[in-house]
Design a protein around this motif. Structure first.
Motif, PDB file in Angstrom:
ATOM      1  N   LYS A 102      -8.481  -1.632   3.859  1.00  0.00           N
ATOM      2  CA  LYS A 102      -7.316  -0.872   4.327  1.00  0.00           C
ATOM      3  C   LYS A 102      -5.996  -1.520   3.894  1.00  0.00           C
ATOM      4  O   LYS A 102      -4.999  -0.827   3.719  1.00  0.00           O
ATOM      5  CB  LYS A 102      -7.369  -0.703   5.850  1.00  0.00           C
ATOM      6  CG  LYS A 102      -8.558   0.127   6.329  1.00  0.00           C
ATOM      7  CD  LYS A 102      -8.541   1.559   5.810  1.00  0.00           C
ATOM      8  CE  LYS A 102      -7.600   2.442   6.572  1.00  0.00           C
ATOM      9  NZ  LYS A 102      -7.732   3.875   6.204  1.00  0.00           N
ATOM     10  N   ARG A 134      -3.319   0.587   1.713  1.00  0.00           N
ATOM     11  CA  ARG A 134      -1.907   0.695   2.101  1.00  0.00           C
ATOM     12  C   ARG A 134      -0.976   0.459   0.913  1.00  0.00           C
ATOM     13  O   ARG A 134       0.057   1.118   0.793  1.00  0.00           O
ATOM     14  CB  ARG A 134      -1.603  -0.313   3.216  1.00  0.00           C
ATOM     15  CG  ARG A 134      -0.153  -0.254   3.681  1.00  0.00           C
ATOM     16  CD  ARG A 134       0.148  -1.245   4.791  1.00  0.00           C
ATOM     17  NE  ARG A 134       1.517  -1.045   5.256  1.00  0.00           N
ATOM     18  CZ  ARG A 134       2.131  -1.824   6.141  1.00  0.00           C
ATOM     19  NH1 ARG A 134       1.497  -2.851   6.675  1.00  0.00           N
ATOM     20  NH2 ARG A 134       3.380  -1.579   6.504  1.00  0.00           N
ATOM     21  N   HIS A 164      -2.815  -3.263   7.143  1.00  0.00           N
ATOM     22  CA  HIS A 164      -2.737  -1.884   7.648  1.00  0.00           C
ATOM     23  C   HIS A 164      -2.531  -1.927   9.158  1.00  0.00           C
ATOM     24  O   HIS A 164      -3.243  -2.653   9.868  1.00  0.00           O
ATOM     25  CB  HIS A 164      -4.039  -1.150   7.300  1.00  0.00           C
ATOM     26  CG  HIS A 164      -3.967   0.326   7.516  1.00  0.00           C
ATOM     27  ND1 HIS A 164      -3.963   0.891   8.783  1.00  0.00           N
ATOM     28  CD2 HIS A 164      -3.897   1.357   6.635  1.00  0.00           C
ATOM     29  CE1 HIS A 164      -3.892   2.202   8.656  1.00  0.00           C
ATOM     30  NE2 HIS A 164      -3.853   2.516   7.379  1.00  0.00           N
ATOM     31  N   PRO A 165      -1.583  -1.172   9.686  1.00  0.00           N
ATOM     32  CA  PRO A 165      -1.277  -1.263  11.123  1.00  0.00           C
ATOM     33  C   PRO A 165      -2.466  -0.961  12.034  1.00  0.00           C
ATOM     34  O   PRO A 165      -2.538  -1.481  13.149  1.00  0.00           O
ATOM     35  CB  PRO A 165      -0.146  -0.232  11.323  1.00  0.00           C
ATOM     36  CG  PRO A 165      -0.127   0.600  10.082  1.00  0.00           C
ATOM     37  CD  PRO A 165      -0.681  -0.242   8.982  1.00  0.00           C
ATOM     38  N   ASP A 166      -3.399  -0.135  11.571  1.00  0.00           N
ATOM     39  CA  ASP A 166      -4.570   0.189  12.393  1.00  0.00           C
ATOM     40  C   ASP A 166      -5.738  -0.749  12.144  1.00  0.00           C
ATOM     41  O   ASP A 166      -6.770  -0.659  12.820  1.00  0.00           O
ATOM     42  CB  ASP A 166      -5.022   1.632  12.125  1.00  0.00           C
ATOM     43  CG  ASP A 166      -3.950   2.639  12.499  1.00  0.00           C
ATOM     44  OD1 ASP A 166      -3.170   2.343  13.438  1.00  0.00           O
ATOM     45  OD2 ASP A 166      -3.872   3.704  11.859  1.00  0.00           O
ATOM     46  N   TYR A 167      -5.609  -1.621  11.148  1.00  0.00           N
ATOM     47  CA  TYR A 167      -6.701  -2.532  10.796  1.00  0.00           C
ATOM     48  C   TYR A 167      -6.165  -3.939  10.591  1.00  0.00           C
ATOM     49  O   TYR A 167      -6.564  -4.635   9.671  1.00  0.00           O
ATOM     50  CB  TYR A 167      -7.397  -2.067   9.511  1.00  0.00           C
ATOM     51  CG  TYR A 167      -8.205  -0.788   9.674  1.00  0.00           C
ATOM     52  CD1 TYR A 167      -9.587  -0.826   9.821  1.00  0.00           C
ATOM     53  CD2 TYR A 167      -7.583   0.458   9.661  1.00  0.00           C
ATOM     54  CE1 TYR A 167     -10.332   0.342   9.953  1.00  0.00           C
ATOM     55  CE2 TYR A 167      -8.312   1.631   9.807  1.00  0.00           C
ATOM     56  CZ  TYR A 167      -9.679   1.558   9.949  1.00  0.00           C
ATOM     57  OH  TYR A 167     -10.414   2.723  10.082  1.00  0.00           O
ATOM     58  N   TYR A 191      -6.484  -6.786  12.627  1.00  0.00           N
ATOM     59  CA  TYR A 191      -7.021  -7.532  13.754  1.00  0.00           C
ATOM     60  C   TYR A 191      -6.454  -8.950  13.775  1.00  0.00           C
ATOM     61  O   TYR A 191      -6.298  -9.590  12.739  1.00  0.00           O
ATOM     62  CB  TYR A 191      -8.551  -7.572  13.686  1.00  0.00           C
ATOM     63  CG  TYR A 191      -9.179  -6.221  13.476  1.00  0.00           C
ATOM     64  CD1 TYR A 191      -8.845  -5.141  14.296  1.00  0.00           C
ATOM     65  CD2 TYR A 191     -10.086  -6.003  12.444  1.00  0.00           C
ATOM     66  CE1 TYR A 191      -9.406  -3.895  14.095  1.00  0.00           C
ATOM     67  CE2 TYR A 191     -10.659  -4.760  12.235  1.00  0.00           C
ATOM     68  CZ  TYR A 191     -10.312  -3.701  13.063  1.00  0.00           C
ATOM     69  OH  TYR A 191     -10.867  -2.480  12.847  1.00  0.00           O
TER      70      TYR A 191
END
Length: 231
Positions: A42, A46, A206-209, A211
């Motif tokens: 991701k 991006r 990536h903001p959603d990935y 961690y």
């Protein structure tokens, strides 16, 4: 292989959706999908530029369209990262792992063939097997690896394999999470002897990935002493 009762991981890559089936009944860590492969995939999604798109901080590194690059993934496991890179334009890629993991890798490549529109290349690779390394015909412009540093015994083999496979002007893209303090220490000590190490800022993931425990590193070979003296 016990795929039936194992969870499926779905990984959206632009307008495609990869469906990766794990074999959680296996004794091998490579038959599960580990977070770093998703984080790495991701991150590249991006920043990988589309053809004719404006540049960004990583566009030169991740431009797979204007210049053909040879790539190899080490410890590909179920194939999540390698398939994602292929969908993002990295057409010349070979996915490698040890023999016991190959059924899971080939299962997922076949499962996703309608999305990929081709069968990606695979090869058995043990990092300490020089004949297997030579058979892959290095150097590669890009070496990809995610969640591959987890036992001390293989850390040195991994660094030597990366050094042997990547071109002098090539790049290693590494998805990383600390799994073993002993392996961590040895791996980064050896890497520092061979590579210039750049850690991607967390805000660039990536903001959603992104961690908290996972990171992406960009490794480039140290220039040889004689090259530095010329400059």
């Amino acid at each position: 292989m016990k795929f039936t009762d194992s969870p499926v991981i779905e990984l959206p890559i632009r307008d495609a959706l990869l469906s990766i089936q794990q074999d959680n009944g296996s004794m091998h860590v490579g038959t599960s999908v580990w977070p770093c492969s998703l984080v790495l995939a991701k991150f590249v999604e991006r920043w990988a530029p589309l053809p004719n798109n404006a540049t960004n901080p990583y566009s030169h590194l991740l431009d797979f369209h204007s210049k053909r690059r040879r790539a190899i993934e080490l410890g590909a496991g179920c194939g999540a990262a390698g398939m994602a890179f292929y969908l993002l334009g990295l057409a010349d890629i070979v996915l490698t792992d040890i023999s016991p993991v190959m059924p899971a890798l080939k299962h997922n490549l076949k499962r996703n063939k309608p999305v990929l529109n081709k069968s990606l290349k695979t090869s058995v690779l043990y990092w300490n097997n020089q004949d297997q390394i030579n058979a892959l015909k290095p150097p590669f412009d890009l070496v990809i690896a995610a969640d591959v540093v987890y036992i001390e015994e293989s850390a040195a083999q991994l660094v030597r394999a990366m050094e042997a496979l990547v071109a002098d002007d090539g790049v290693v893209l590494l998805g990383y999470q600390l799994r073993s303090p002993e392996a961590h220490k040895l791996f980064w000590e050896m890497c520092a002897e061979v590579f210039l190490i750049e850690k991607v800022p967390h805000e660039d993931l990536h903001p959603d990935y992104g961690y908290e425990e996972t990171d992406v590193y960009i490794l480039r070979k140290n220039k040889k002493e004689e090259e530095q003296n010329v400059e």
